[in-house]
Design an enzyme around this catalytic site. Structure first.
Site, PDB file in Angstrom:
ATOM      1  N   CYS A   1      11.387   6.985 -51.768  1.00  0.00           N
ATOM      2  CA  CYS A   1      12.817   6.651 -51.750  1.00  0.00           C
ATOM      3  C   CYS A   1      13.049   5.237 -51.244  1.00  0.00           C
ATOM      4  O   CYS A   1      14.066   4.632 -51.546  1.00  0.00           O
ATOM      5  CB  CYS A   1      13.566   7.651 -50.891  1.00  0.00           C
ATOM      6  SG  CYS A   1      12.857   7.794 -49.255  1.00  0.00           S
TER       7      CYS A   1
ATOM      8  N   LYS B   1      13.178  25.305 -48.583  1.00  0.00           N
ATOM      9  CA  LYS B   1      13.045  25.432 -50.044  1.00  0.00           C
ATOM     10  C   LYS B   1      12.333  24.176 -50.539  1.00  0.00           C
ATOM     11  O   LYS B   1      12.928  23.118 -50.674  1.00  0.00           O
ATOM     12  CB  LYS B   1      14.438  25.545 -50.678  1.00  0.00           C
ATOM     13  CG  LYS B   1      14.497  26.280 -51.991  1.00  0.00           C
ATOM     14  CD  LYS B   1      13.699  25.681 -53.133  1.00  0.00           C
ATOM     15  CE  LYS B   1      14.318  24.504 -53.805  1.00  0.00           C
ATOM     16  NZ  LYS B   1      13.452  23.866 -54.825  1.00  0.00           N
TER      17      LYS B   1
ATOM     18  N   GLU C   1      19.454  12.906 -47.043  1.00  0.00           N
ATOM     19  CA  GLU C   1      18.544  11.762 -47.192  1.00  0.00           C
ATOM     20  C   GLU C   1      18.343  11.594 -48.686  1.00  0.00           C
ATOM     21  O   GLU C   1      17.573  12.339 -49.309  1.00  0.00           O
ATOM     22  CB  GLU C   1      17.204  12.045 -46.500  1.00  0.00           C
ATOM     23  CG  GLU C   1      17.282  12.202 -44.995  1.00  0.00           C
ATOM     24  CD  GLU C   1      17.492  10.877 -44.263  1.00  0.00           C
ATOM     25  OE1 GLU C   1      17.308   9.810 -44.882  1.00  0.00           O
ATOM     26  OE2 GLU C   1      17.853  10.917 -43.081  1.00  0.00           O
TER      27      GLU C   1
HETATM   28  P1  NAP Z   1      15.801  16.284 -56.618  1.00  0.00           P
HETATM   29  O1  NAP Z   1      15.705  16.589 -58.048  1.00  0.00           O
HETATM   30  O2  NAP Z   1      17.130  16.003 -56.055  1.00  0.00           O
HETATM   31  O3  NAP Z   1      15.119  17.519 -55.861  1.00  0.00           O
HETATM   32  C1  NAP Z   1      14.972  17.580 -54.468  1.00  0.00           C
HETATM   33  C2  NAP Z   1      14.962  19.025 -54.024  1.00  0.00           C
HETATM   34  O4  NAP Z   1      16.220  19.611 -54.348  1.00  0.00           O
HETATM   35  C3  NAP Z   1      13.909  19.880 -54.734  1.00  0.00           C
HETATM   36  O5  NAP Z   1      13.478  20.897 -53.851  1.00  0.00           O
HETATM   37  C4  NAP Z   1      14.715  20.493 -55.862  1.00  0.00           C
HETATM   38  O6  NAP Z   1      14.156  21.704 -56.348  1.00  0.00           O
HETATM   39  C5  NAP Z   1      16.014  20.754 -55.141  1.00  0.00           C
HETATM   40  N1  NAP Z   1      17.161  20.943 -56.020  1.00  0.00           N
HETATM   41  C6  NAP Z   1      17.406  20.419 -57.236  1.00  0.00           C
HETATM   42  N2  NAP Z   1      18.587  20.899 -57.708  1.00  0.00           N
HETATM   43  C7  NAP Z   1      19.084  21.722 -56.756  1.00  0.00           C
HETATM   44  C8  NAP Z   1      20.250  22.541 -56.648  1.00  0.00           C
HETATM   45  N3  NAP Z   1      21.168  22.589 -57.609  1.00  0.00           N
HETATM   46  N4  NAP Z   1      20.416  23.291 -55.527  1.00  0.00           N
HETATM   47  C9  NAP Z   1      19.500  23.259 -54.534  1.00  0.00           C
HETATM   48  N5  NAP Z   1      18.374  22.522 -54.594  1.00  0.00           N
HETATM   49  C10 NAP Z   1      18.171  21.753 -55.679  1.00  0.00           C
HETATM   50  O7  NAP Z   1      14.925  15.033 -56.214  1.00  0.00           O
HETATM   51  P2  NAP Z   1      13.398  14.790 -56.549  1.00  0.00           P
HETATM   52  O8  NAP Z   1      13.315  14.284 -57.935  1.00  0.00           O
HETATM   53  O9  NAP Z   1      12.576  15.961 -56.177  1.00  0.00           O
HETATM   54  O10 NAP Z   1      13.048  13.636 -55.500  1.00  0.00           O
HETATM   55  C11 NAP Z   1      13.247  12.323 -55.767  1.00  0.00           C
HETATM   56  C12 NAP Z   1      14.515  11.812 -55.126  1.00  0.00           C
HETATM   57  O11 NAP Z   1      14.484  12.075 -53.727  1.00  0.00           O
HETATM   58  C13 NAP Z   1      14.647  10.333 -55.260  1.00  0.00           C
HETATM   59  O12 NAP Z   1      15.969   9.989 -55.588  1.00  0.00           O
HETATM   60  C14 NAP Z   1      14.288   9.828 -53.878  1.00  0.00           C
HETATM   61  O13 NAP Z   1      14.837   8.569 -53.579  1.00  0.00           O
HETATM   62  C15 NAP Z   1      14.819  10.901 -53.022  1.00  0.00           C
HETATM   63  N6  NAP Z   1      14.166  10.915 -51.700  1.00  0.00           N
HETATM   64  C16 NAP Z   1      14.878  10.492 -50.628  1.00  0.00           C
HETATM   65  C17 NAP Z   1      14.278  10.442 -49.379  1.00  0.00           C
HETATM   66  C18 NAP Z   1      15.042   9.976 -48.175  1.00  0.00           C
HETATM   67  O14 NAP Z   1      14.556  10.172 -47.062  1.00  0.00           O
HETATM   68  N7  NAP Z   1      16.200   9.384 -48.320  1.00  0.00           N
HETATM   69  C19 NAP Z   1      12.951  10.817 -49.227  1.00  0.00           C
HETATM   70  C20 NAP Z   1      12.241  11.240 -50.342  1.00  0.00           C
HETATM   71  C21 NAP Z   1      12.878  11.288 -51.589  1.00  0.00           C
HETATM   72  P3  NAP Z   1      13.310  21.712 -57.729  1.00  0.00           P
HETATM   73  O15 NAP Z   1      12.083  20.951 -57.483  1.00  0.00           O
HETATM   74  O16 NAP Z   1      13.070  23.165 -57.969  1.00  0.00           O
HETATM   75  O17 NAP Z   1      14.208  21.080 -58.760  1.00  0.00           O
END
Ligand code: NAP
Length: 513
Positions: free
Chosen positions: A317, A205, A283
């Site tokens: 991240c 997804k 992650e």
């Molecule tokens: P996000 O809002 O948490 O979204 C990540 C993924 O989860 C997207 O596919 C999103 O879909 C989905 N999602 C959101 N709500 C969900 C739910 N209720 N159920 C299932 N899936 C759901 O994060 P983001 O803003 O895209 O990414 C930024 C964050 O990712 C930052 O905090 C960053 O630090 C972190 N990150 C961590 C790593 C690591 O390796 N630790 C790597 C990269 C990024 P939608 O787009 O449709 O909302």
């Protein structure tokens, strides 16, 4: 040719993107990588509801295509396909899987320029960085093609002569892979490579902002000959995502979930997974400390600052977020950072050769970055440079340095996820370690020091999962990527990357004479 099998809307997308690129002297070799349909059970499909959502280029706001807005029903179909495929995929040999993964990797290498163009078009990432991500992303498929052949069991010395104790590793089953927009290629391959090599099948997804890269990866999986149902991609808009996520985390046919994204969503999915005791890999977000000690090599520290802070416009991240410079080097470091930003950073459309900082991904993210800066300034932070939206307009925010920063400010407490550097002065090693560790996140950290003893002391005491010591660029397929505290559970890449996708089965062979 593949292009003729695609829908009318897919062809429109191709024309749109081709026009977009030809304007700038780029051309796709294989326009067939662009899909406007989901990929389920080896077929390119619309949402059962027939709904779609738009994918836009964050650089200029133009719609570059529409993909299916899938919901629970589509997700269940994808899980069913993955479950069915698992029955045979789990019985293939490690070598057979390795050969297919290698073919997939080769196709990614052959198509790397097109994959990078798609990535830049939907994520706004400068093309050079997109190329870097594609190389990094495909390296996970190559790595796990190799690593999958070394998922060994153990024969353990038994306490009884009539018994043998054998531990074997087995694939866990269907896995849900939920990925973010900031690395639309590599965050998928880092999971899918490990999952498939282990013998699992998957439902991916991708984020709402970047589904096209996921679909291009699936296209190449199909061309590589991965059997139908082994890889599935469910695209969904933000409004359908919670329902899709619910099914991905609670379906009895799903054995595990691997999620990369924010800590808030990660916690929610962790709760959902608890009802079925799913195996889970998380992650999550970071808030990386970046520490420059008096003994540091100033040039190396500034280079490390530039790459760790401004790669992907600060939207990684592991971006440095809380920057600390010791009092003896503070003035020189701040001045050198300001000069490096002025001289080295060029903001704009990622397809332009000189550009190395693109836009923020979407409206809510740029509003968040702006809010963090403004609220920090209200609390006393000083804007040394930037501090506002860029004159390019849209989603561009100026590279910014904030000084006179303190621990209560949002620029320190929150993950900024934008091109904003908040720099603080400190006096002693003890003081900075206390400040750096006073944080619920623990993904990456960086420090610069030429004092041998200090290097070891600080490396041991920093509470994070990964540390760049005199280095600002730490990602590598060979390394174990992951965090502690609220930054996650588990490790991706390295030989540990398969752990989330396998379980240990204990065979007690008794009755041996
Ligand atoms: P996000 O809002 O948490 O979204 C990540 C993924 O989860 C997207 O596919 C999103 O879909 C989905 N999602 C959101 N709500 C969900 C739910 N209720 N159920 C299932 N899936 C759901 O994060 P983001 O803003 O895209 O990414 C930024 C964050 O990712 C930052 O905090 C960053 O630090 C972190 N990150 C961590 C790593 C690591 O390796 N630790 C790597 C990269 C990024 P939608 O787009 O449709 O909302």
């Amino acid at each position: 040719m593949q292009i003729f099998r695609q829908s009318r809307r897919a062809l429109q997308l191709q024309r749109h993107l081709l026009r977009y690129d030809f304007h700038r002297g780029h051309g796709f070799r294989y326009a067939s990588l662009l899909h406007q349909e989901g990929y389920i059970g080896g077929k390119w499909v619309s949402a059962l509801s027939g709904k779609t959502f738009a994918v836009t280029n964050p650089c200029n706001g133009k719609v570059i295509g529409h993909v299916p807005d899938m919901d629970e029903a589509d997700t269940k179909t994808a899980i069913d396909s993955a479950y069915e495929a698992f029955q045979s995929w789990q019985r293939t040999t490690a070598k057979e899987r390795s050969i297919l993964l290698r073919k997939w990797y080769n196709l990614m290498e052959e198509n790397k320029e097109d994959l990078a163009l798609i990535l830049t078009a939907e994520a706004g990432k400068p093309l050079a960085e997109s190329r870097g991500e594609i190389g990094y992303g495909s390296s996970f498929i190559e790595w796990f093609a190799e690593e999958g052949r070394r998922i060994y069991g153990e024969v353990v010395p038994s306490p009884a002569s009539s018994k043998e104790i054998i531990l074997i590793r087995e694939p866990i089953g269907v896995v849900s892979l939920i990925t973010p927009w900031n690395f639309p290629n590599a965050m998928i391959t880092r999971k899918a490579g490990a999952a498939l090599a282990s013998g699992c099948t998957c439902v991916i997804k991708p984020a709402e902002d970047t589904p096209l890269s996921a679909l291009a990866i699936a296209d190449l999986a199909e061309k590589a000959g991965l059997p139908p149902g082994v890889v599935n991609v469910v695209t969904a808009s933000r409004s359908n995502t919670p329902a899709v996520g619910n099914v991905l985390c609670t379906s009895p046919k799903v054995a595990g979930v691997s999620f990369t994204g924010s800590s808030a969503v990660g916690k929610h999915l962790y709760r959902l997974c608890s009802s079925g005791i799913k195996k889970i890999g998380l992650e999550l977000g970071g808030n990386a400390p970046f520490i420059v000690f008096d003994s540091a090599d100033l040039n190396k520290a500034v280079d490390g600052f530039m790459i760790s802070k401004f790669r992907n416009g600060g939207q990684t991240c592991i971006s440095s977020n809380r920057i600390y410079a010791q009092s003896g080097i503070y003035e020189k470091f701040v001045a050198a950072c300001k000069e490096a930003i002025s001289k080295r950073l060029v903001m704009g459309d990622g397809l332009n050769k000189d550009v190395n900082v693109g836009p923020i991904i979407n409206q809510s993210q740029i509003d968040k970055v702006e809010g963090i800066v403004n609220d920090s300034v209200k609390l006393g932070a000083e804007v040394l440079m930037g501090g506002k939206r860029h004159e390019l307009g849209g989603l561009f925010y100026e590279p910014t340095i904030l000084t006179n920063v303190s621990s209560e400010m949002p620029c320190v407490k929150e993950e900024i996820f934008g091109p904003v550097a908040a720099i603080q002065k400190f006096e002693s090693e003890e003081e900075v370690l206390k400040k750096a560790n006073a944080c619920q996140h623990g993904l990456a950290g960086y420090f610069f020091s030429q004092d041998y003893s200090q290097v070891w002391r600080v490396a041991r005491r920093l509470e994070v999962g990964m540390i760049g010591i005199n280095d600002g660029l730490i990602s590598a397929v060979e390394a174990a990527f992951g965090g502690i505290k609220e930054s996650g559970i588990g490790r991706e890449g390295s030989r540990h990357g398969v752990d989330d996708y396998t379980h240990i089965k204990y065979l007690c062979m008794g009755g041996i004479n």
